[in-house]
Design a protein around this motif. Structure first.
Motif, PDB file in Angstrom:
ATOM      1  N   UNK A  31      35.438  57.468  42.072  1.00  0.00           N
ATOM      2  CA  UNK A  31      34.713  56.263  42.307  1.00  0.00           C
ATOM      3  C   UNK A  31      34.768  55.258  41.017  1.00  0.00           C
ATOM      4  N   UNK A  32      35.090  54.269  40.784  1.00  0.00           N
ATOM      5  CA  UNK A  32      34.805  53.308  39.682  1.00  0.00           C
ATOM      6  C   UNK A  32      34.471  51.943  40.255  1.00  0.00           C
ATOM      7  N   UNK A  33      33.429  51.228  39.786  1.00  0.00           N
ATOM      8  CA  UNK A  33      32.947  49.916  39.813  1.00  0.00           C
ATOM      9  C   UNK A  33      33.021  49.432  38.390  1.00  0.00           C
ATOM     10  N   UNK A  34      33.080  48.038  38.458  1.00  0.00           N
ATOM     11  CA  UNK A  34      33.064  47.133  37.368  1.00  0.00           C
ATOM     12  C   UNK A  34      33.422  45.680  37.399  1.00  0.00           C
ATOM     13  N   UNK A  35      33.771  45.035  36.503  1.00  0.00           N
ATOM     14  CA  UNK A  35      34.183  43.636  36.373  1.00  0.00           C
ATOM     15  C   UNK A  35      35.401  43.413  35.844  1.00  0.00           C
ATOM     16  N   UNK A  36      36.390  42.478  36.336  1.00  0.00           N
ATOM     17  CA  UNK A  36      37.658  42.622  35.856  1.00  0.00           C
ATOM     18  C   UNK A  36      37.895  41.004  35.792  1.00  0.00           C
ATOM     19  N   UNK A  37      38.619  40.429  34.684  1.00  0.00           N
ATOM     20  CA  UNK A  37      38.969  39.270  34.402  1.00  0.00           C
ATOM     21  C   UNK A  37      40.583  39.283  34.332  1.00  0.00           C
ATOM     22  N   UNK A  38      41.341  38.567  35.187  1.00  0.00           N
ATOM     23  CA  UNK A  38      42.619  38.426  35.390  1.00  0.00           C
ATOM     24  C   UNK A  38      43.043  37.140  34.720  1.00  0.00           C
ATOM     25  N   UNK A  39      44.194  36.956  33.780  1.00  0.00           N
ATOM     26  CA  UNK A  39      44.572  35.802  33.461  1.00  0.00           C
ATOM     27  C   UNK A  39      45.842  35.593  33.997  1.00  0.00           C
ATOM     28  N   UNK A  40      46.188  34.636  34.763  1.00  0.00           N
ATOM     29  CA  UNK A  40      47.697  34.345  35.416  1.00  0.00           C
ATOM     30  C   UNK A  40      48.187  33.231  34.721  1.00  0.00           C
ATOM     31  N   UNK A  41      49.509  33.366  34.512  1.00  0.00           N
ATOM     32  CA  UNK A  41      50.369  32.175  34.344  1.00  0.00           C
ATOM     33  C   UNK A  41      51.404  31.852  35.604  1.00  0.00           C
ATOM     34  N   UNK A  42      51.617  30.723  35.704  1.00  0.00           N
ATOM     35  CA  UNK A  42      52.484  30.208  36.720  1.00  0.00           C
ATOM     36  C   UNK A  42      53.906  30.596  36.288  1.00  0.00           C
TER      37      UNK A  42
END
Length: 163
Positions: free
Chosen positions: A124-135
């Motif tokens: 089990x893992x819990x946390x926060x993510x930040x995804x940077x997207x490019x078109x």
């Protein structure tokens, strides 16, 4: 600490877009949450090839407790040893999403529960993510940077009761 130039560039770019004005709520939620949901669906299905379609060739992935991964092939290699080995279930809680032209970011809380198919071990893992997207040139949003971290305000059980 001496960080590779590409990683520093991504962090500076993200800092810059945080200062820009954001798009409308409808523009923010739909394409980015759909992209995040696709990531979880590919992972849960054990579909490595599908998962890799979501990354830019020069993606940077920094998962807590792991060395940073630079490039799509390094990301593939990392996930190839994990994906499909467990019955995985994700829960995502999208907190912030913004689109700025051809670049966007999505911040979410996440919970992952994975049961190893051979041993029955529960991870089990819990946390926060930040995804940077490019078109991408094909018009789809692709992950340029994925930063995950454990955080004390994201804990078990998940909001939907996954434990």
């Amino acid at each position: 600490m001496n960080l590779p130039g590409h990683f520093v560039s991504v962090l500076m770019f993200v800092s810059g877009i945080l200062l820009c004005s954001s798009a409308s709520a409808e523009e923010l939620t739909s394409p980015l949450s759909a992209a995040g949901t696709s990531w979880a669906a590919y992972y849960e299905a054990g579909d490595l090839d599908g998962l890799m379609t979501l990354y830019m060739d020069d993606a940077v992935v920094a998962l807590h407790g792991q060395p940073a991964l630079f490039g799509k092939e390094a990301v593939r290699e990392y996930f190839s040893t994990r994906i499909g080995k467990s019955e995985a279930k994700f829960e995502l809680d999208y907190e912030v999403s913004e689109i700025h032209g051809d670049v966007a970011y999505l911040i979410s809380k996440y919970w992952l529960r994975a049961v190893n198919k051979e041993s029955g071990y529960v991870y089990k893992e819990a946390g926060r993510s930040m995804l940077v997207y490019k078109k991408h040139a094909d018009g789809h949003w692709k992950i340029a940077a994925d930063l995950d971290q454990a955080t004390p305000d994201v804990s078990w059980p998940s909001p939907a009761g996954m434990d």
